[in-house]
Design a protein around this motif. Sequence first.
Motif, PDB file in Angstrom:
ATOM      1  N   GLN A   1     -15.786   6.802 -14.374  1.00 47.88           N
ATOM      2  CA  GLN A   1     -14.321   6.909 -14.312  1.00 47.88           C
ATOM      3  C   GLN A   1     -13.763   7.251 -15.688  1.00 47.88           C
TER       4      GLN A   1
ATOM      5  N   ALA B   1      -9.271  14.728  -8.793  1.00 45.80           N
ATOM      6  CA  ALA B   1      -9.309  13.286  -8.573  1.00 45.80           C
ATOM      7  C   ALA B   1     -10.343  12.884  -7.522  1.00 45.80           C
TER       8      ALA B   1
ATOM      9  N   SER C   1     -13.624  10.971  -8.526  1.00 41.63           N
ATOM     10  CA  SER C   1     -13.339   9.604  -8.986  1.00 41.63           C
ATOM     11  C   SER C   1     -13.072   8.691  -7.810  1.00 41.63           C
TER      12      SER C   1
ATOM     13  N   CYS D   1       0.839  -1.198   0.000  1.00 42.79           N
ATOM     14  CA  CYS D   1       0.000   0.000   0.000  1.00 42.79           C
ATOM     15  C   CYS D   1       0.876   1.251   0.000  1.00 42.79           C
TER      16      CYS D   1
ATOM     17  N   PHE E   1       2.372   1.717  -3.420  1.00 42.92           N
ATOM     18  CA  PHE E   1       1.391   2.160  -4.413  1.00 42.92           C
ATOM     19  C   PHE E   1       0.864   3.562  -4.106  1.00 42.92           C
ATOM     20  N   PHE E   2       0.840   3.911  -2.821  1.00 45.11           N
ATOM     21  CA  PHE E   2       0.234   5.176  -2.459  1.00 45.11           C
ATOM     22  C   PHE E   2       1.228   6.332  -2.534  1.00 45.11           C
TER      23      PHE E   2
ATOM     24  N   ARG F   1      -8.145  -1.797  -1.337  1.00 49.20           N
ATOM     25  CA  ARG F   1      -8.622  -1.853  -2.728  1.00 49.20           C
ATOM     26  C   ARG F   1      -8.526  -0.486  -3.374  1.00 49.20           C
ATOM     27  N   THR F   2      -8.975   0.544  -2.619  1.00 43.15           N
ATOM     28  CA  THR F   2      -8.947   1.897  -3.184  1.00 43.15           C
ATOM     29  C   THR F   2      -7.508   2.318  -3.486  1.00 43.15           C
ATOM     30  N   ILE F   3      -6.593   1.994  -2.567  1.00 46.43           N
ATOM     31  CA  ILE F   3      -5.197   2.408  -2.790  1.00 46.43           C
ATOM     32  C   ILE F   3      -4.604   1.702  -4.007  1.00 46.43           C
ATOM     33  N   PHE F   4      -4.829   0.398  -4.123  1.00 49.24           N
ATOM     34  CA  PHE F   4      -4.269  -0.325  -5.269  1.00 49.24           C
ATOM     35  C   PHE F   4      -4.922   0.122  -6.576  1.00 49.24           C
ATOM     36  N   TYR F   5      -6.176   0.529  -6.471  1.00 49.91           N
ATOM     37  CA  TYR F   5      -6.904   0.920  -7.677  1.00 49.91           C
ATOM     38  C   TYR F   5      -6.643   2.393  -8.026  1.00 49.91           C
ATOM     39  N   LEU F   6      -6.144   3.144  -7.054  1.00 50.90           N
ATOM     40  CA  LEU F   6      -5.953   4.592  -7.218  1.00 50.90           C
ATOM     41  C   LEU F   6      -5.243   4.989  -8.525  1.00 50.90           C
TER      42      LEU F   6
ATOM     43  N   GLN G   1     -17.392   0.396  -4.858  1.00 51.61           N
ATOM     44  CA  GLN G   1     -16.574  -0.803  -5.045  1.00 51.61           C
ATOM     45  C   GLN G   1     -17.267  -2.096  -4.638  1.00 51.61           C
TER      46      GLN G   1
ATOM     47  N   PHE H   1     -15.467   5.552  -6.573  1.00 50.72           N
ATOM     48  CA  PHE H   1     -14.910   4.207  -6.487  1.00 50.72           C
ATOM     49  C   PHE H   1     -15.076   3.652  -5.082  1.00 50.72           C
ATOM     50  N   PHE H   2     -14.758   4.487  -4.099  1.00 51.56           N
ATOM     51  CA  PHE H   2     -14.815   4.027  -2.716  1.00 51.56           C
ATOM     52  C   PHE H   2     -16.225   3.571  -2.363  1.00 51.56           C
TER      53      PHE H   2
ATOM     54  N   ILE I   1      -7.445   5.415 -11.429  1.00 47.31           N
ATOM     55  CA  ILE I   1      -8.466   6.459 -11.491  1.00 47.31           C
ATOM     56  C   ILE I   1      -7.895   7.866 -11.365  1.00 47.31           C
ATOM     57  N   LEU I   2      -6.621   7.987 -11.109  1.00 43.39           N
ATOM     58  CA  LEU I   2      -6.045   9.335 -11.055  1.00 43.39           C
ATOM     59  C   LEU I   2      -6.061   9.945 -12.453  1.00 43.39           C
TER      60      LEU I   2
END
Lengths: 279, 448, 321
Positions: A203, A254, A257, A23, A26-27, C128-133, A265, A261-262, C136-137
């Motif tokens: 999206q 952003a 979007s 995380c 990716f973040f 999920r949101t972080i991996f999917y981020l 999902q 999604f949140f 969608i950015l």
Amino acid sequence: MVAGKTKRQFNRITLYIVIILLCLIFFYPAFVVFANSLRSYTSTSTLFFNGFHWKNYLLAVTMIPFGSYLLHSLAIAGISVIGTTMMSGVVGFGFARLYGPGKNVLFIIILATMMLPGIVTQVPQFLIYHRIGFINTYWPWVVGAIGGSPFFIFLYKQFFSNIPKEMEEAARIDGCSTFGIFLRIFIPVSVPVITTVAVMTFQGSWGDAMSPFMYLSSNMWPLATALISATYTLNGNANVVLYPVLEAAAIIFAVPSIITFFVGQRYLVEGIVTTGLKG
Amino acid sequence: MSKKTWTTTVMSVGVAATLGMMASPIMVNAAATKPVTITIAFDSGAFSTQEVQYFEKLHPGIRINLVTYNSGALPAEFASGSAPDIIETTGSSLPSDVEKGLALNIQPYINKTKSVFNPKNFNPVVDQYRWNGKVQGQGPLYGLPKDWSPDFDIWVNKKVFKEAGVPLPSAIKPMTWNQVFADAKKITLFTGKGKLVRYGLDYYADGQAQPEYQLLSFQAQEQGVSLWSKDFSQAQFNNPKVMKILTQWVTAVKENIGPNSVNNDKNFFGSLFTSDKLGMMISGYWFSGYLRAAAPKTLNNYYMIPAPIYSAKYRMDPPASATGAYIWTGSKHKAQAWTAFTYFFGQKPVIDRAESGWGLPIFKNKMALVPQKTAWDKSILKVAKGDLKYADKLIRFNPYVDATSVNTVMTNFLTPVYYGKSTLQNAVQQIDGELNSLIQAGMSTAGN
Amino acid sequence: MGQVAIEQSVVQKARPKIRLLPRKQSKRRALEFYLFISPWFIVFVLFGIIPMLWGLYLSFTNYTGYNFSHLRFIGAENYHLVFTDSQAMQALARTAVLTFIGVPLGVIIGFLLAVLLNNKVKGLSMYRTIFYLPAILPTVASGLIWQMMYQTDGGILNTLFGFFGMKPIDWMGYGMAQPSFIISGLWGAGGGLMIYLAGLKGIPQSLIESASIDGANYWRQFIHITIPLMTPILFFNLLMGLIGSFQNFLQPLLLTGLSLTGDPIQPIYLYMNHAWINIFVFDRFGYGLALLWVLFAVILIFALIVFWSQKYWVHYESGED
């Protein structure tokens, strides 16, 4: 037994460590944009906060006609989401539940267009839209929405095919028309797939910078296109782009979007499970 | 006539008549004042909405639709007749705009509007928008620049020079290019770990210390050669003098004297300059506007010097290209477009732009409007005015291929050279070949 | 897309039923069918087929954007040029190589992320949101991100690695540009997450339970049950990824700068960048369209190869649905 339990706990902890590490990886890139959106425009880029210039966020919405861009974004997303979600459903229903000569061939064409590189049609389409006066109008999106999207038609078809035949037949005996069956029997049970299609369309259309760039002049641009065209310049000089302000705008942009999604999902997974895309 | 058509016709005539009768008193009025819309395509922010509102108040019959210049959409807009009435261009693209049949000859309009556009009042930069089919700078005007700068002037950061122990260059006498490169090399410093302390030189186009069409054309012309054959039908990057300039730049990239496509430094040159990480910045007078906004407290740390030269015998100090606009030949409202053009390029906005300090006006009698409150303002303006004497020798651009294309071709084939993956000899050959084929296509479009 | 086969069998089974219906009713049904699919069909013909054919015609002309009035038919000249243009052919080979490395890697990483998250973890929706981020950015944000990350001096990655005493790496230079390109692409690997998660959820619990009773450990279950059952989805994502990757042009542009008319450095100068530059920078529309048609043919060939390969590795449940 005790040893097994400890081992399981150990596995669990490892799992969480791995997930959290991933995380972070990716973040972090996304965080970098946020950190940089708060630096002063005269400083160079930074990997952690080096200032808190919240004014950048104010500038992001006041330096350009942000409200107008936002309205166009909403219009485009609205047309696409409502139109595509509805029309793909109608066409998907046709393929799932109705029969006519040539159905197989037509469905294979749909699957084939999913694989067709969009770019082959895009350039001539762009020239044709110019000729028939679709430029600087929302017609390209309306037309696109009416035609539905091959992938979503496919999703709907899969979903509708799994609905038991008995429900449909009962309604037919009660004298319900085909469209009535579609509306009253199929739509109410299709919330997961409808949400899936709506979220995915949102999206796609919210983030699409290319089509508006081709079909609309700048005073009709949505945010996606406006931001990529680097509009935050000092005194209109294209050589002087205020990157921190642009980064702030990207963050604001952003948010919708991420929220959709949140929120969506849960349905997204459910929607895809029930369409039986698993093959 | 079938029954159905007949009914439709009768009905529509009827409806039209009724509507016409009902609406006529208002309609007539509306028709008389129905405003014409003039679309202007320009970089966003170049013209303010206040200026537009002011114009619309002055000319109730004309509405202004300000859109962002979008080169990608233009060909299709031209083909379908939906292009903007007034379109942004640069002096480097103007000849090709004319050859493609896009730019309107505005000389007759200028002649009728002498009160605003007096030829004697023009600064030399205006000639960049003249084209007679063979030579830039001669013939009728096809547009006007919005403002200009001696773009190859160099901004000096005193602190950086002092830290590097390099003597400061003279503010009046131009440096030679050899001196510029030598000083830049001396200034450039990285730590042992390869971290930047300071760069020597940068150029504002793409923010990279790398050759670019306008800069290269300028340097070639300073030595009396051109990138093109006389009739512009052939590219001549293989000219020994051009090759020599390119070699100098390739060395500069290898010595890392500024941001370039090898070190891939995306930092904005303005930030580098004001944070004292850059010694010399090639960018014109307009950069003073940025400095006033970004570093008002340290202005005395910076000063501007004339564009570098190759030999003391020949000096020129032209704008790199001068951004401006033309009126599209296909515009349906040329008279109104001219009214708008007159306003944006000759009236109030010109004064506003001059006062902002982000460029020099195209009119001699408006030069006094640029900022000169402080001693610093005055010293910068003095250098700019000194350059004016050498600003009449203009760069000559190719009419069959536009500036973006030339730059794309150059980047494409020169980048491997920076990385040592190709030789300059080889690259120059490829550049000439690709440009020649683009020139061929351009000539066939022009109908030659 | 193993669906195709399944669909065909379903439709074929349904056919005799139609014949059993009274003639009038079957005609009505057919009419309804055409009515329901007409929105797609009409748009497809008007704005899909017609532009395609027109584009095909233009690819045989000297169209440059400004010469509609004196357009010339030049035969296969543009196509001949595609195959003699060394830049186009090199870019095509490069695109193919990057596709065959990047796409499978992306599929595997996306799948593994889904497997991790399929372990009934707490805070699932956040992960999920972080991996999917990344998926969608907005494009502009991804562009800004990777330019800051990959900058050689003062860039984020080099500064981070600098803390560990590493020398700056020239991320976007000739040596590293391709790996950097693939890494920035893998950042978006979470884009397929939802489909994988859905697929994992769809694996019958009974199968896994019976395997545990038989004494199969996690790895054996994973290899013998999860992976085979997921192959149709992996196949689907692989195919879509392949088609998308051949058309990729935005990612190299964003790594280079924010300009849509930019020019990526050679190691990541993809085929579509070449086509895009020829059309929108050089105004060589005819040639650009020829480039696109050749790309179409190439994608079709590779898609067919992947299709053909599925009989060797994609597992379909036999029997009824």
